[in-house]
Motif scaffolding. Structure first.
Motif, short mmCIF file in Angstrom:
data_model
loop_
_atom_site.label_atom_id
_atom_site.label_comp_id
_atom_site.label_asym_id
_atom_site.label_seq_id
_atom_site.Cartn_x
_atom_site.Cartn_y
_atom_site.Cartn_z
N ALA A 22 0.84 -1.18 -0.10
CA ALA A 22 -0.09 0.01 0.07
C ALA A 22 0.84 1.22 -0.06
O ALA A 22 0.57 2.44 -0.72
N MET A 23 2.03 1.30 0.52
CA MET A 23 2.83 2.55 0.64
C MET A 23 3.81 2.55 -0.55
O MET A 23 4.17 3.75 -0.85
N THR A 34 -6.66 2.09 0.95
CA THR A 34 -7.09 1.97 1.93
C THR A 34 -7.51 0.70 2.56
O THR A 34 -7.23 0.19 3.69
N THR A 35 -7.94 -0.04 1.47
CA THR A 35 -8.50 -1.22 1.96
C THR A 35 -7.41 -2.35 2.12
O THR A 35 -7.38 -2.91 3.30
N ALA A 40 -4.16 -4.79 6.53
CA ALA A 40 -3.19 -4.86 7.23
C ALA A 40 -3.22 -4.79 8.64
O ALA A 40 -2.91 -5.37 9.58
N GLY A 41 -4.15 -3.75 9.19
CA GLY A 41 -4.51 -3.54 10.55
C GLY A 41 -5.24 -4.68 11.09
O GLY A 41 -5.05 -5.13 12.34
N LEU A 42 -6.36 -5.20 10.40
CA LEU A 42 -6.80 -6.34 10.90
C LEU A 42 -6.02 -7.82 11.22
O LEU A 42 -6.04 -8.48 12.02
N LEU A 43 -5.07 -7.85 10.26
CA LEU A 43 -3.93 -8.80 10.32
C LEU A 43 -3.04 -8.52 11.59
O LEU A 43 -2.69 -9.61 12.40
N LEU A 111 -6.24 -9.90 -1.03
CA LEU A 111 -7.09 -9.57 0.13
C LEU A 111 -7.79 -10.80 0.67
O LEU A 111 -8.19 -10.61 1.75
N GLY A 112 -7.65 -11.79 -0.06
CA GLY A 112 -8.44 -13.16 0.60
C GLY A 112 -7.33 -13.76 1.64
O GLY A 112 -7.69 -14.92 2.09
#
Length: 135
Positions: A22-23, A34-35, A40-43, A111-112
């Motif tokens: 993302a960066m 953003t997704t 990444a935050g959820l992980l 994303l999966g």
């Protein structure tokens, strides 16, 4: 006491990869960035939660509840994570091949990965902790 398993490392590594993608990708849309950052935050959250004993106990409790059910429900619960993993992998591969391996296609296909990791952790409830504690 906290327990570090293989899945703790996998959640953390996947979060780092999503953050780096993302960066570094300038040609990616803002929504996709953003997704990826939310994923990444959820992980990272899964990585932290998986170190606590209640995370492992919840998986073991769900497996114990299934043992009390009828045979067809036990079979369905045993097959369902494999089915989810296969469907996510097939969808990701078709997305990659359909968009000719572009950066955006790779990001969408990745994303999966959190779904696959959670299903795999459910399939392997007996993962050994890295530390020697018994809690």
């Amino acid at each position: 006491m906290r327990r570090f398993t293989l899945f703790t490392l996998l959640y953390f590594a996947a979060g780092v990869c999503f953050t780096a993608i993302a960066m570094q990708s300038a040609d990616m849309t803002a929504n996709l960035k953003t997704t990826l950052l939310v994923e990444a935050g959820l992980l990272y959250l899964f990585a932290v939660l998986s170190t606590f004993s209640f995370w492992r106990q919840a998986v073991l409790r769900s497996h114990n509840r299934v043992r009390d059910r009828s045979i067809w429900q036990q079979n369905f619960v045993a097959i369902a994570p494999w089915l989810v993993i296969v469907l996510v992998v097939i969808e990701s591969i078709s997305n990659l091949l359909g968009q000719n391996w572009t950066t955006e296609a790779i990001a969408k296909a990745s994303l999966g990965l959190p779904i696959v990791l959670v299903c795999a952790e459910n399939l392997l409830p007996e993962t050994k902790p890295w530390n020697k504690s018994t809690s």
